[in-house]
Design a protein around this motif. Structure first.
Motif, PDB file in Angstrom:
ATOM      1  N   GLY A 181      31.602  57.396  38.866  1.00 22.02           N
ATOM      2  CA  GLY A 181      32.093  56.412  39.825  1.00 22.02           C
ATOM      3  C   GLY A 181      31.890  54.995  39.354  1.00 22.02           C
ATOM      4  N   LEU A 182      30.701  54.722  38.790  1.00 24.67           N
ATOM      5  CA  LEU A 182      30.418  53.381  38.279  1.00 24.67           C
ATOM      6  C   LEU A 182      31.347  53.049  37.125  1.00 24.67           C
ATOM      7  N   ARG A 183      31.563  54.012  36.217  1.00 21.98           N
ATOM      8  CA  ARG A 183      32.443  53.766  35.082  1.00 21.98           C
ATOM      9  C   ARG A 183      33.858  53.451  35.543  1.00 21.98           C
ATOM     10  N   SER A 184      34.338  54.215  36.525  1.00 23.86           N
ATOM     11  CA  SER A 184      35.709  53.982  36.989  1.00 23.86           C
ATOM     12  C   SER A 184      35.844  52.615  37.641  1.00 23.86           C
ATOM     13  N   ARG A 185      34.803  52.183  38.357  1.00 23.77           N
ATOM     14  CA  ARG A 185      34.877  50.862  38.992  1.00 23.77           C
ATOM     15  C   ARG A 185      34.871  49.749  37.955  1.00 23.77           C
ATOM     16  N   VAL A 186      34.052  49.922  36.898  1.00 21.02           N
ATOM     17  CA  VAL A 186      34.030  48.907  35.842  1.00 21.02           C
ATOM     18  C   VAL A 186      35.372  48.858  35.122  1.00 21.02           C
ATOM     19  N   VAL A 187      35.933  50.030  34.810  1.00 20.53           N
ATOM     20  CA  VAL A 187      37.234  50.070  34.139  1.00 20.53           C
ATOM     21  C   VAL A 187      38.304  49.447  35.016  1.00 20.53           C
ATOM     22  N   ALA A 188      38.249  49.743  36.332  1.00 14.78           N
ATOM     23  CA  ALA A 188      39.234  49.162  37.240  1.00 14.78           C
ATOM     24  C   ALA A 188      39.111  47.647  37.299  1.00 14.78           C
ATOM     25  N   LEU A 189      37.877  47.144  37.247  1.00 14.31           N
ATOM     26  CA  LEU A 189      37.686  45.690  37.269  1.00 14.31           C
ATOM     27  C   LEU A 189      38.258  45.042  36.022  1.00 14.31           C
ATOM     28  N   LEU A 190      37.956  45.634  34.859  1.00 12.53           N
ATOM     29  CA  LEU A 190      38.398  45.026  33.605  1.00 12.53           C
ATOM     30  C   LEU A 190      39.898  45.142  33.396  1.00 12.53           C
ATOM     31  N   ASN A 191      40.524  46.113  34.043  1.00 11.10           N
ATOM     32  CA  ASN A 191      41.955  46.319  33.848  1.00 11.10           C
ATOM     33  C   ASN A 191      42.763  45.979  35.092  1.00 11.10           C
ATOM     34  N   ALA A 192      42.180  45.188  35.989  1.00 11.24           N
ATOM     35  CA  ALA A 192      42.848  44.898  37.256  1.00 11.24           C
ATOM     36  C   ALA A 192      44.216  44.276  37.021  1.00 11.24           C
ATOM     37  N   GLU A 193      45.207  44.891  37.660  1.00 13.00           N
ATOM     38  CA  GLU A 193      46.586  44.393  37.685  1.00 13.00           C
ATOM     39  C   GLU A 193      47.242  44.394  36.313  1.00 13.00           C
ATOM     40  N   GLY A 194      46.576  44.894  35.299  1.00 11.57           N
ATOM     41  CA  GLY A 194      47.184  44.989  33.981  1.00 11.57           C
ATOM     42  C   GLY A 194      47.330  43.641  33.300  1.00 11.57           C
ATOM     43  N   GLY A 195      47.529  43.688  31.988  1.00 14.68           N
ATOM     44  CA  GLY A 195      47.733  42.454  31.245  1.00 14.68           C
ATOM     45  C   GLY A 195      46.441  41.720  30.984  1.00 14.68           C
ATOM     46  N   LEU A 196      46.546  40.628  30.223  1.00 14.84           N
ATOM     47  CA  LEU A 196      45.387  39.810  29.875  1.00 14.84           C
ATOM     48  C   LEU A 196      45.283  38.561  30.729  1.00 14.84           C
ATOM     49  N   VAL A 197      46.420  38.045  31.209  1.00 13.10           N
ATOM     50  CA  VAL A 197      46.430  36.832  32.034  1.00 13.10           C
ATOM     51  C   VAL A 197      47.408  37.040  33.186  1.00 13.10           C
ATOM     52  N   LYS A 198      47.377  36.111  34.125  1.00  9.49           N
ATOM     53  CA  LYS A 198      48.358  36.145  35.198  1.00  9.49           C
ATOM     54  C   LYS A 198      49.769  36.022  34.625  1.00  9.49           C
ATOM     55  N   PRO A 199      50.717  36.736  35.209  1.00 14.51           N
ATOM     56  CA  PRO A 199      52.102  36.613  34.711  1.00 14.51           C
ATOM     57  C   PRO A 199      52.567  35.160  34.722  1.00 14.51           C
ATOM     58  N   GLY A 200      53.201  34.747  33.639  1.00 10.32           N
ATOM     59  CA  GLY A 200      53.698  33.387  33.517  1.00 10.32           C
ATOM     60  C   GLY A 200      52.793  32.463  32.731  1.00 10.32           C
ATOM     61  N   TYR A 201      51.543  32.892  32.465  1.00 10.33           N
ATOM     62  CA  TYR A 201      50.595  32.048  31.736  1.00 10.33           C
ATOM     63  C   TYR A 201      50.379  32.527  30.302  1.00 10.33           C
ATOM     64  N   GLU A 202      51.153  33.506  29.859  1.00 11.91           N
ATOM     65  CA  GLU A 202      50.939  34.057  28.526  1.00 11.91           C
ATOM     66  C   GLU A 202      51.113  32.999  27.433  1.00 11.91           C
ATOM     67  N   ARG A 203      52.171  32.211  27.520  1.00 11.99           N
ATOM     68  CA  ARG A 203      52.425  31.227  26.468  1.00 11.99           C
ATOM     69  C   ARG A 203      51.384  30.109  26.491  1.00 11.99           C
ATOM     70  N   LEU A 204      50.986  29.664  27.670  1.00 12.51           N
ATOM     71  CA  LEU A 204      49.999  28.586  27.769  1.00 12.51           C
ATOM     72  C   LEU A 204      48.667  29.008  27.161  1.00 12.51           C
ATOM     73  N   VAL A 205      48.154  30.153  27.582  1.00 14.48           N
ATOM     74  CA  VAL A 205      46.856  30.613  27.072  1.00 14.48           C
ATOM     75  C   VAL A 205      46.969  31.001  25.597  1.00 14.48           C
ATOM     76  N   GLY A 206      48.095  31.625  25.225  1.00 14.29           N
ATOM     77  CA  GLY A 206      48.276  32.006  23.831  1.00 14.29           C
ATOM     78  C   GLY A 206      48.333  30.798  22.907  1.00 14.29           C
ATOM     79  N   THR A 207      49.007  29.743  23.346  1.00 14.94           N
ATOM     80  CA  THR A 207      49.078  28.519  22.529  1.00 14.94           C
ATOM     81  C   THR A 207      47.707  27.875  22.382  1.00 14.94           C
ATOM     82  N   TRP A 208      46.934  27.876  23.464  1.00 15.04           N
ATOM     83  CA  TRP A 208      45.566  27.337  23.392  1.00 15.04           C
ATOM     84  C   TRP A 208      44.728  28.124  22.388  1.00 15.04           C
ATOM     85  N   LEU A 209      44.818  29.446  22.423  1.00 16.22           N
ATOM     86  CA  LEU A 209      44.045  30.263  21.484  1.00 16.22           C
ATOM     87  C   LEU A 209      44.547  30.090  20.057  1.00 16.22           C
ATOM     88  N   ALA A 210      45.854  29.885  19.888  1.00 16.36           N
ATOM     89  CA  ALA A 210      46.376  29.618  18.546  1.00 16.36           C
ATOM     90  C   ALA A 210      45.820  28.301  18.011  1.00 16.36           C
TER      91      ALA A 210
END
Length: 340
Positions: free
Chosen positions: A102-131
């Motif tokens: 149960g604990l493992r599933s909750r941690v996995v759910a937290l880390l993978n919440a809503e899918g993706g790495l950032v909020k939709p629409g912010y991929e280019r902004l955050v990616g450019t900053w990391l570049a």
């Protein structure tokens, strides 16, 4: 459409190519619905699976189960992440309970919440900053290499976490020069032959290297704090980038730990090389500093490309395309190893 079909389909939700291939192999030729649920699956997909009883430990609702026999929980194969399960029916058939599941599933759910790495629409902004951070780290490594090759790394004999400005008067420069004369590099290599102007040149190189590192740290830390507070970063990415920030902060202390070794007689750190060695920093401390710098650079480049490249779901829309991409990736690895 799946409920009206006589043959069970193969469905993918946020699944990586390898996971999707494994799901396809597990269900090939069997009258059962096969779901490949990867880390990128949304909460809605997971909730639907749980409602139908297709995830381990989830009881199916009484409604919404009409359709072909392969839509029943016992006839559904769900491949989740690195695990394969046969739905609630298989889970209830005597499978041993796993501690902390149960604990493992909750941690996995937290880390993978809503899918993706950032909020939709912010991929280019955050990616450019990391570049940009990747570029600063690359230049930092290059400046560090020049600092070592030019013999400038041991010219500053003290270290402050907040940094310091260049000496602003003739007297200040002379004090720094006199301090430098106390250590083996001057005594063995430059005694009586180095002028103050030459010392100023190597001192500036080391000073700039240190201040550029502090600038790179601020460039990384300030936007990271902003993105995290605003909830732009998903928990998985926020945790990873915070780890990279911690590693970057530790580089300041590791760098001074490395430089400090150069103020000792070199025979202390490399006794097997005999007497009258050229003064240098400990090679082991230098290797740790270099390895951490490469780790930081690779981490930033990896996440920048993950955000800026096209989404795999938009490029590979069928199981055949996923399998072809996986084969191409396997072929690319040995090529990258040879070139790297």
């Amino acid at each position: 459409k799946a409920a009206q079909s006589a043959q069970p389909p193969l469905l993918f939700s946020g699944a990586a190519p390898a996971l999707s291939q494994r799901a396809g192999r597990a269900c090939r030729g069997k009258p059962m619905l096969c779901l490949a649920v990867g880390r990128g699956a949304s909460n809605g997909v997971r909730a639907t699976l749980a409602r139908r009883g297709w995830l381990p430990g989830a009881a199916p609702h009484a409604k919404g189960l009409a359709g072909p026999s392969w839509l029943r929980p016992k006839s559904v194969a769900v491949v989740v992440g690195q695990e394969a399960c046969g739905g609630a029916g298989a889970a209830a058939a005597g499978a041993p309970a796993r501690p902390f599941a149960g604990l493992r599933s909750r941690v996995v759910a937290l880390l993978n919440a809503e899918g993706g790495l950032v909020k939709p629409g912010y991929e280019r902004l955050v990616g450019t900053w990391l570049a940009g951070a990747s570029g600063m780290l690359f230049s930092m490594i290059a400046i560090g290499g020049y600092t070592r090759l030019s013999g400038s790394g041991l010219s500053m004999t003290d270290w402050r976490i907040q940094g310091r400005r260049l000496p602003f008067s003739q007297e200040a420069w002379e004090r720094e020069f006199e301090e430098y004369k106390r250590y083996p590099e001057y005594q063995r290599l430059h005694a009586g032959s180095m002028e103050l102007d030459e010392f100023k040149r190597i001192y500036f190189v080391e000073w700039f290297h240190r201040m550029w590192g502090r600038g790179a740290g601020l460039y990384f830390a300030v936007p990271l704090t902003y993105f995290a507070v605003r909830g732009i970063l998903r928990p998985a990415l926020a945790v990873r980038l915070t780890g990279l920030l911690g590693l970057g902060v530790s580089q300041a202390f590791v760098g001074w730990w490395m430089v400090r070794s150069g103020f000792d007689p070199p025979e202390k750190h490399t006794p097997t090389l005999g007497a009258n060695q050229r003064p240098r920093v400990s090679p082991y401390r230098l290797a740790s500093h270099w390895t951490a710098a490469l780790t930081l650079y690779c981490g930033c480049v990896w996440h920048a490309l993950s955000l800026l490249r096209p989404s795999p779901e938009t490029m590979h829309k069928t199981a055949t395309a996923v399998a072809a991409a996986a084969r191409c990736r396997r072929l690319a690895l040995p090529v990258a190893g040879i070139l790297g």
